[in-house]
Design a protein around this motif. Sequence first.
Motif, PDB file in Angstrom:
ATOM      1  N   LYS A 125       0.854  -1.189   0.000  1.00  0.00           N
ATOM      2  CA  LYS A 125       0.000   0.000   0.000  1.00  0.00           C
ATOM      3  C   LYS A 125       0.888   1.236   0.000  1.00  0.00           C
ATOM      4  CE  LYS A 125      -3.905  -2.210   0.458  1.00  0.00           C
ATOM      5  NZ  LYS A 125      -4.889  -2.256  -0.578  1.00  0.00           N
ATOM      6  N   ALA A 126       0.335   2.300  -0.521  1.00  0.00           N
ATOM      7  CA  ALA A 126       1.022   3.581  -0.528  1.00  0.00           C
ATOM      8  C   ALA A 126      -0.005   4.681  -0.347  1.00  0.00           C
ATOM      9  CB  ALA A 126       1.778   3.779  -1.837  1.00  0.00           C
ATOM     10  N   TRP A 127       0.441   5.767   0.239  1.00  0.00           N
ATOM     11  CA  TRP A 127      -0.424   6.917   0.426  1.00  0.00           C
ATOM     12  C   TRP A 127       0.469   8.131   0.639  1.00  0.00           C
ATOM     13  CZ3 TRP A 127      -0.897  10.363   4.479  1.00  0.00           C
ATOM     14  CH2 TRP A 127      -1.978  11.237   4.396  1.00  0.00           C
ATOM     15  N   SER A 128       0.033   9.262   0.167  1.00  0.00           N
ATOM     16  CA  SER A 128       0.791  10.491   0.387  1.00  0.00           C
ATOM     17  C   SER A 128      -0.157  11.674   0.414  1.00  0.00           C
ATOM     18  CB  SER A 128       1.833  10.681  -0.714  1.00  0.00           C
ATOM     19  OG  SER A 128       1.214  11.076  -1.920  1.00  0.00           O
ATOM     20  N   THR A 129       0.371  12.798   0.771  1.00  0.00           N
ATOM     21  CA  THR A 129      -0.408  14.030   0.753  1.00  0.00           C
ATOM     22  C   THR A 129      -0.281  14.742  -0.591  1.00  0.00           C
ATOM     23  OG1 THR A 129       1.452  15.218   1.722  1.00  0.00           O
ATOM     24  CG2 THR A 129      -0.232  14.385   3.229  1.00  0.00           C
ATOM     25  N   TYR A 130       0.509  14.179  -1.487  1.00  0.00           N
ATOM     26  CA  TYR A 130       0.699  14.753  -2.817  1.00  0.00           C
ATOM     27  C   TYR A 130      -0.289  14.102  -3.793  1.00  0.00           C
ATOM     28  CZ  TYR A 130       5.080  16.146  -0.649  1.00  0.00           C
ATOM     29  OH  TYR A 130       6.015  16.660   0.192  1.00  0.00           O
ATOM     30  N   ASP A 131      -1.133  14.888  -4.405  1.00  0.00           N
ATOM     31  CA  ASP A 131      -2.140  14.357  -5.332  1.00  0.00           C
ATOM     32  C   ASP A 131      -1.501  13.722  -6.556  1.00  0.00           C
ATOM     33  OD1 ASP A 131      -4.222  15.105  -3.706  1.00  0.00           O
ATOM     34  OD2 ASP A 131      -4.425  17.082  -4.639  1.00  0.00           O
ATOM     35  N   SER A 132      -0.436  14.301  -7.082  1.00  0.00           N
ATOM     36  CA  SER A 132       0.207  13.746  -8.276  1.00  0.00           C
ATOM     37  C   SER A 132       0.805  12.371  -7.987  1.00  0.00           C
ATOM     38  CB  SER A 132       1.275  14.701  -8.797  1.00  0.00           C
ATOM     39  OG  SER A 132       2.263  14.904  -7.812  1.00  0.00           O
ATOM     40  N   LEU A 133       1.379  12.196  -6.811  1.00  0.00           N
ATOM     41  CA  LEU A 133       1.934  10.884  -6.448  1.00  0.00           C
ATOM     42  C   LEU A 133       0.816   9.879  -6.203  1.00  0.00           C
ATOM     43  CD1 LEU A 133       4.474   9.231  -5.866  1.00  0.00           C
ATOM     44  CD2 LEU A 133       4.306   9.976  -3.499  1.00  0.00           C
ATOM     45  N   ASN A 134      -0.272  10.312  -5.599  1.00  0.00           N
ATOM     46  CA  ASN A 134      -1.417   9.412  -5.389  1.00  0.00           C
ATOM     47  C   ASN A 134      -2.004   8.959  -6.721  1.00  0.00           C
ATOM     48  OD1 ASN A 134      -1.232   9.433  -2.637  1.00  0.00           O
ATOM     49  ND2 ASN A 134      -2.740  11.052  -2.356  1.00  0.00           N
ATOM     50  N   ASN A 135      -2.023   9.827  -7.732  1.00  0.00           N
ATOM     51  CA  ASN A 135      -2.522   9.440  -9.051  1.00  0.00           C
ATOM     52  C   ASN A 135      -1.611   8.402  -9.698  1.00  0.00           C
ATOM     53  OD1 ASN A 135      -4.693  11.161  -8.834  1.00  0.00           O
ATOM     54  ND2 ASN A 135      -3.643  12.859  -9.845  1.00  0.00           N
ATOM     55  N   GLN A 136      -0.315   8.527  -9.498  1.00  0.00           N
ATOM     56  CA  GLN A 136       0.617   7.557 -10.075  1.00  0.00           C
ATOM     57  C   GLN A 136       0.571   6.223  -9.352  1.00  0.00           C
ATOM     58  OE1 GLN A 136       4.459   9.406 -10.020  1.00  0.00           O
ATOM     59  NE2 GLN A 136       3.928  10.902 -11.594  1.00  0.00           N
ATOM     60  N   LEU A 137       0.291   6.245  -8.063  1.00  0.00           N
ATOM     61  CA  LEU A 137       0.244   5.012  -7.262  1.00  0.00           C
ATOM     62  C   LEU A 137      -1.189   4.560  -7.011  1.00  0.00           C
ATOM     63  CD1 LEU A 137       2.942   5.950  -4.606  1.00  0.00           C
ATOM     64  CD2 LEU A 137       3.232   4.456  -6.578  1.00  0.00           C
ATOM     65  N   SER A 138      -2.079   4.799  -7.937  1.00  0.00           N
ATOM     66  CA  SER A 138      -3.497   4.514  -7.707  1.00  0.00           C
ATOM     67  C   SER A 138      -3.769   3.035  -7.472  1.00  0.00           C
ATOM     68  CB  SER A 138      -4.327   5.024  -8.879  1.00  0.00           C
ATOM     69  OG  SER A 138      -3.937   4.371 -10.074  1.00  0.00           O
ATOM     70  N   GLN A 139      -2.982   2.137  -8.075  1.00  0.00           N
ATOM     71  CA  GLN A 139      -3.222   0.705  -7.854  1.00  0.00           C
ATOM     72  C   GLN A 139      -2.807   0.272  -6.447  1.00  0.00           C
ATOM     73  OE1 GLN A 139      -0.893  -1.650 -10.501  1.00  0.00           O
ATOM     74  NE2 GLN A 139       1.005  -0.528 -10.106  1.00  0.00           N
ATOM     75  N   TYR A 140      -1.899   1.003  -5.820  1.00  0.00           N
ATOM     76  CA  TYR A 140      -1.453   0.663  -4.461  1.00  0.00           C
ATOM     77  C   TYR A 140      -2.072   1.562  -3.402  1.00  0.00           C
ATOM     78  CZ  TYR A 140       2.166  -1.888  -6.943  1.00  0.00           C
ATOM     79  OH  TYR A 140       2.838  -2.738  -7.763  1.00  0.00           O
ATOM     80  N   LEU A 141      -2.889   2.487  -3.803  1.00  0.00           N
ATOM     81  CA  LEU A 141      -3.458   3.451  -2.873  1.00  0.00           C
ATOM     82  C   LEU A 141      -4.375   2.741  -1.895  1.00  0.00           C
ATOM     83  CD1 LEU A 141      -3.190   6.484  -2.553  1.00  0.00           C
ATOM     84  CD2 LEU A 141      -5.310   6.730  -3.830  1.00  0.00           C
ATOM     85  N   GLY A 142      -4.156   2.979  -0.608  1.00  0.00           N
ATOM     86  CA  GLY A 142      -4.956   2.327   0.418  1.00  0.00           C
ATOM     87  C   GLY A 142      -5.432   3.319   1.452  1.00  0.00           C
ATOM     88  N   ALA A 143      -6.402   2.899   2.216  1.00  0.00           N
ATOM     89  CA  ALA A 143      -6.936   3.753   3.271  1.00  0.00           C
ATOM     90  C   ALA A 143      -5.901   3.890   4.378  1.00  0.00           C
ATOM     91  CB  ALA A 143      -8.228   3.160   3.810  1.00  0.00           C
ATOM     92  N   THR A 144      -5.655   5.094   4.754  1.00  0.00           N
ATOM     93  CA  THR A 144      -4.635   5.371   5.763  1.00  0.00           C
ATOM     94  C   THR A 144      -5.167   6.401   6.738  1.00  0.00           C
ATOM     95  OG1 THR A 144      -2.937   4.990   4.099  1.00  0.00           O
ATOM     96  CG2 THR A 144      -2.252   6.095   6.082  1.00  0.00           C
ATOM     97  N   SER A 145      -4.904   6.159   8.004  1.00  0.00           N
ATOM     98  CA  SER A 145      -5.261   7.113   9.050  1.00  0.00           C
ATOM     99  C   SER A 145      -3.964   7.691   9.602  1.00  0.00           C
ATOM    100  CB  SER A 145      -6.048   6.414  10.158  1.00  0.00           C
ATOM    101  OG  SER A 145      -6.191   7.262  11.262  1.00  0.00           O
ATOM    102  N   VAL A 146      -3.838   9.021   9.563  1.00  0.00           N
ATOM    103  CA  VAL A 146      -2.616   9.687  10.021  1.00  0.00           C
ATOM    104  C   VAL A 146      -2.981  10.708  11.081  1.00  0.00           C
ATOM    105  CG1 VAL A 146      -0.667  11.121   9.342  1.00  0.00           C
ATOM    106  CG2 VAL A 146      -1.537   9.413   7.768  1.00  0.00           C
TER     107      VAL A 146
END
Length: 154
Positions: free
Chosen positions: A77-98
């Motif tokens: 899983k991957a998650w970030s506060t950067y929208d461009s990185l989240n768009n590139q990692l959309s297949q690994y994007l997971g729910a995250t609580s920070v």
Amino acid sequence: VVVHNVKVPVTYVAQRLSCAYLFSLIVTLAAIIGPLYLAVNTRTFWPEYSYYYEQPWVRTTGEMIVITDSSSTTGRKAWSTYDSLNNQLSQYLGATSVQVWTEDDNVDGKADRLRVNVEVFLSTSPVVPASEEAQALQALDQTPVVQRAFILIP
């Protein structure tokens, strides 16, 4: 009637061990050695050790990248506060609580600790009701375990 007058120069020399000479010698030595002795032995003239503590300002910009890796493909899983990185990692994007907060132990207005609590939800299976213990244990066995987690806070 003065018949002959001759001036005779007379020089009086005191002995080196006279009381006046010893007193002036002791006063001179005390005036030179006394302040030097006090300066060196009170450790204020030449400090041997000096410590200076400065507490830095600890703060965060709120930007973060979280990447997890596990033995199963659902655990990556991957998650970030950067929208461009989240768009590139959309297949690994997971729910995250920070959660990010600072703690000030000595109440001086500067943060002593920066606490970051990150929870990544790895399993996409539905929640099993607690009454069905066998299914709950089986679901726990199938839940992937995180082997590595990387958190980047710029």
